[in-house]
Scaffold this active site. Structure first.
Site, PDB file in Angstrom:
ATOM      1  N   HIS A  84       0.861  -1.154  -0.029  1.00 67.14           N
ATOM      2  CA  HIS A  84      -0.078  -0.181  -0.119  1.00 67.14           C
ATOM      3  C   HIS A  84       1.006   1.171   0.076  1.00 67.14           C
ATOM      4  O   HIS A  84       2.033   1.190   0.537  1.00 67.14           O
ATOM      5  CB  HIS A  84      -0.884  -0.102   1.129  1.00 67.14           C
ATOM      6  CG  HIS A  84      -2.038   0.763   0.948  1.00 67.14           C
ATOM      7  ND1 HIS A  84      -3.363   0.326   0.473  1.00 67.14           N
ATOM      8  CD2 HIS A  84      -2.542   2.076   1.557  1.00 67.14           C
ATOM      9  CE1 HIS A  84      -4.248   1.312   0.547  1.00 67.14           C
ATOM     10  NE2 HIS A  84      -3.508   2.523   0.959  1.00 67.14           N
ATOM     11  N   ARG A 170     -12.921  13.136   5.265  1.00 70.77           N
ATOM     12  CA  ARG A 170     -11.493  13.609   5.525  1.00 70.77           C
ATOM     13  C   ARG A 170     -10.858  14.479   4.383  1.00 70.77           C
ATOM     14  O   ARG A 170     -10.526  15.542   4.591  1.00 70.77           O
ATOM     15  CB  ARG A 170     -10.661  12.419   6.216  1.00 70.77           C
ATOM     16  CG  ARG A 170     -10.664  12.156   7.375  1.00 70.77           C
ATOM     17  CD  ARG A 170      -9.856  11.006   7.741  1.00 70.77           C
ATOM     18  NE  ARG A 170      -8.369  11.049   7.315  1.00 70.77           N
ATOM     19  CZ  ARG A 170      -7.628  10.325   7.017  1.00 70.77           C
ATOM     20  NH1 ARG A 170      -8.124   9.079   6.477  1.00 70.77           N
ATOM     21  NH2 ARG A 170      -6.406  10.479   6.781  1.00 70.77           N
ATOM     22  N   SER A 185      -6.384   4.401   8.968  1.00 70.11           N
ATOM     23  CA  SER A 185      -7.021   4.363   7.730  1.00 70.11           C
ATOM     24  C   SER A 185      -6.276   3.190   6.748  1.00 70.11           C
ATOM     25  O   SER A 185      -7.003   2.214   6.273  1.00 70.11           O
ATOM     26  CB  SER A 185      -7.243   5.617   6.744  1.00 70.11           C
ATOM     27  OG  SER A 185      -7.431   5.161   5.374  1.00 70.11           O
ATOM     28  N   LYS A 189      -7.456  -1.246   6.966  1.00 72.61           N
ATOM     29  CA  LYS A 189      -7.659  -1.898   5.578  1.00 72.61           C
ATOM     30  C   LYS A 189      -6.784  -3.151   5.233  1.00 72.61           C
ATOM     31  O   LYS A 189      -7.440  -4.070   4.809  1.00 72.61           O
ATOM     32  CB  LYS A 189      -7.488  -0.944   4.420  1.00 72.61           C
ATOM     33  CG  LYS A 189      -8.787  -0.120   4.248  1.00 72.61           C
ATOM     34  CD  LYS A 189      -8.852   1.012   3.102  1.00 72.61           C
ATOM     35  CE  LYS A 189      -7.620   1.898   3.428  1.00 72.61           C
ATOM     36  NZ  LYS A 189      -7.857   3.410   2.614  1.00 72.61           N
TER      37      LYS A 189
HETATM   38  N1  URA Z   1      -4.638   6.152   1.822  1.00 72.56           N
HETATM   39  C1  URA Z   1      -5.385   5.703   2.730  1.00 72.56           C
HETATM   40  O1  URA Z   1      -5.558   4.510   2.620  1.00 72.56           O
HETATM   41  N2  URA Z   1      -5.763   6.447   3.633  1.00 72.56           N
HETATM   42  C2  URA Z   1      -5.297   7.554   4.195  1.00 72.56           C
HETATM   43  O2  URA Z   1      -5.693   8.420   5.110  1.00 72.56           O
HETATM   44  C3  URA Z   1      -4.214   8.354   3.247  1.00 72.56           C
HETATM   45  C4  URA Z   1      -3.766   7.551   2.381  1.00 72.56           C
END
Ligand code: URA
Length: 432
Positions: A84, A170, A185, A189
């Site tokens: 990610h 946000r 965040s 995930k």
């Molecule tokens: N990527 C994400 O998944 N969440 C964030 O808050 C910033 C970048």
């Protein structure tokens, strides 16, 4: 029962909130029982007051608990790796890394996002491929990773719904660039999707949410702590985002560049990041290789055509046409010429991102459509010599007027000086 206004006030005044109250707030927000305006105020209080590590754990846990979780590793009977990025300009890394890792025999199943703020999103880029479906059911996703070795899909509605709502909120309330909110965040995930080992690309600089190495290290440490607590292996790469990554910024343009990189013809900085991230994912996988051998295998996959074959299998499996010639091209291509001779000292990532956004490559308002064909190609990058009149960049536009405006913005993003700036690679630090 919590009273949201009380939690907002206590956070505003700098109090550390107990885990159970934070959990109730997040779950109530995900159910729709707390309105956006109260959650927006809460996020702003967090922006100014921050969260302790105990609060960041509680927030992440609550976000995971707002939906279902997936155990991809158990479903496949293999150790599953994931990657990610914290978000950047011209960041098409997953589109190149996925097929390379899959070609090396490691299953790669990733849930990606759409553009956030000035940063582009992998899903928007993939949707420039005619026919490509980003919405798969969880069952289709797992089956595709098992059968094809690779799937990149949108975040399922069932997985971390609290983040889905919060991410959008946000984005429009200037509360994206806060370490704990980003860490919770991203890691909610990653943990909910069930990968055993995760490579995180933490972007640093002008075009990133984290502007300095110190801020990026703080974010990396926060995400490592969340991963450790959940028993996952995490490696953070801190990478340069002072200038756009590679040459291409804009959806179809970026897919073309990712495809070129998969067959070994990519720009040097992007190729380096793709091979490094792939090598580290292979080293974390169940292949039993170290990063050096991972790098050798990743390079081999780009040379022998197996990564290209994996790309084509993947795109077809999700309904897309992998033939590059079907990607849409913008009708107007405008060269941007250097006004002076010298060396490129910087290519401002934010300036280039805004020009791409104004061309239509990103969303200016929520749910606005995206023009997949438009964008910017930065041919000259930091450290390149240039003569007056040389082409620095190309603007790909829908019409002449938007090409004019974007060309001026692109030119303003370039700084040309007499002496070469100190050389700097793409990889700034590794924290594990
Ligand atoms: N990527 C994400 O998944 N969440 C964030 O808050 C910033 C970048």
């Amino acid at each position: 029962m919590i009273r949201p206004v009380e939690l907002i006030q206590r956070k505003r005044d700098g109090e550390e909130l107990p885990a159970d109250e934070l959990r109730e707030l997040v779950l109530a927000y995900a159910r729709g029982d707390v309105p956006d305006y109260q959650m927006a105020a809460f996020c702003m209080a967090v922006y100014f007051r921050g969260l302790s590590s105990a609060e960041t754990f509680a927030l992440t846990d609550a976000m995971i608990a707002s939906g279902e979780t997936l155990d991809l590793g158990a479903a496949l009977g293999r150790k599953v790796v994931d990657k990610h990025s914290t978000g950047g300009v011209g960041d098409k890394t997953s589109i190149a890394v996925g097929p390379i890792v899959a070609a090396c025999g490691v299953p790669f199943g990733k849930m990606s996002g759409r553009g956030l703020g000035h940063t582009g999103g992998t899903l928007d880029k993939l949707e420039s491929i005619p026919g490509f479906r980003v919405e798969l059911t969880t069952e289709e996703f797992v089956d595709q990773v098992r059968e094809v070795g690779l799937a990149i899909v949108g975040q399922s509605a069932d997985l971390v719904p609290a983040d889905k709502r919060l991410y959008g909120l946000r984005d429009v309330t200037a509360t994206v660039d806060q370490v704990s909110l980003i860490a919770a965040s991203i890691m909610s995930k990653k943990l909910a999707a069930g990968a055993d080992a995760i490579v995180l690309d933490v972007k640093v600089g002008d075009g990133a949410f984290m502007k300095t190495l110190d801020e990026a290290r703080e974010l990396a440490e926060a995400m490592l702590a969340l991963g450790r607590e959940a028993g996952r292996e995490v490696v953070c790469l801190l990478t340069d985002m002072d200038q756009p990554l590679g040459h291409a910024i804009g959806n179809a343009l970026e897919v073309r560049e990712a495809v070129a990189t998969i067959r070994g013809d990519g720009p040097p900085d992007f190729t380096e990041l793709v091979l490094d991230a792939s090598a580290r994912l292979l080293a974390l996988s169940d292949l039993g290789v170290d990063a050096g051998e991972g790098r050798r295998r990743a390079e081999q996959a780009t040379r022998d055509g197996s990564a290209t074959a994996a790309y084509e299998r993947w795109i077809r499996a999700q309904g897309g046409d992998p033939d590059e010639t079907v990607l849409e091209r913008a009708p107007v291509v405008r060269d941007v010429h250097a006004r002076a001779s010298g060396v490129v000292a910087s290519v401002g990532a934010i300036g280039i991102a805004h020009s791409a956004l104004h061309l239509g490559a990103g969303r200016q308002t929520r749910n606005a459509p995206i023009d997949h064909a438009v964008g910017v190609v930065c041919l000259k990058k930091r450290g390149d010599k240039t003569r007056e009149g040389d082409v620095l960049a190309q603007v790909h536009a829908r019409d002449e007027a938007s090409a004019d405006a974007a060309a001026a913005e692109v030119l303003a993003a370039y700084r040309i000086v007499d002496a070469a700036p100190p050389a700097r690679g793409i990889l700034l630090d590794v924290i594990a």
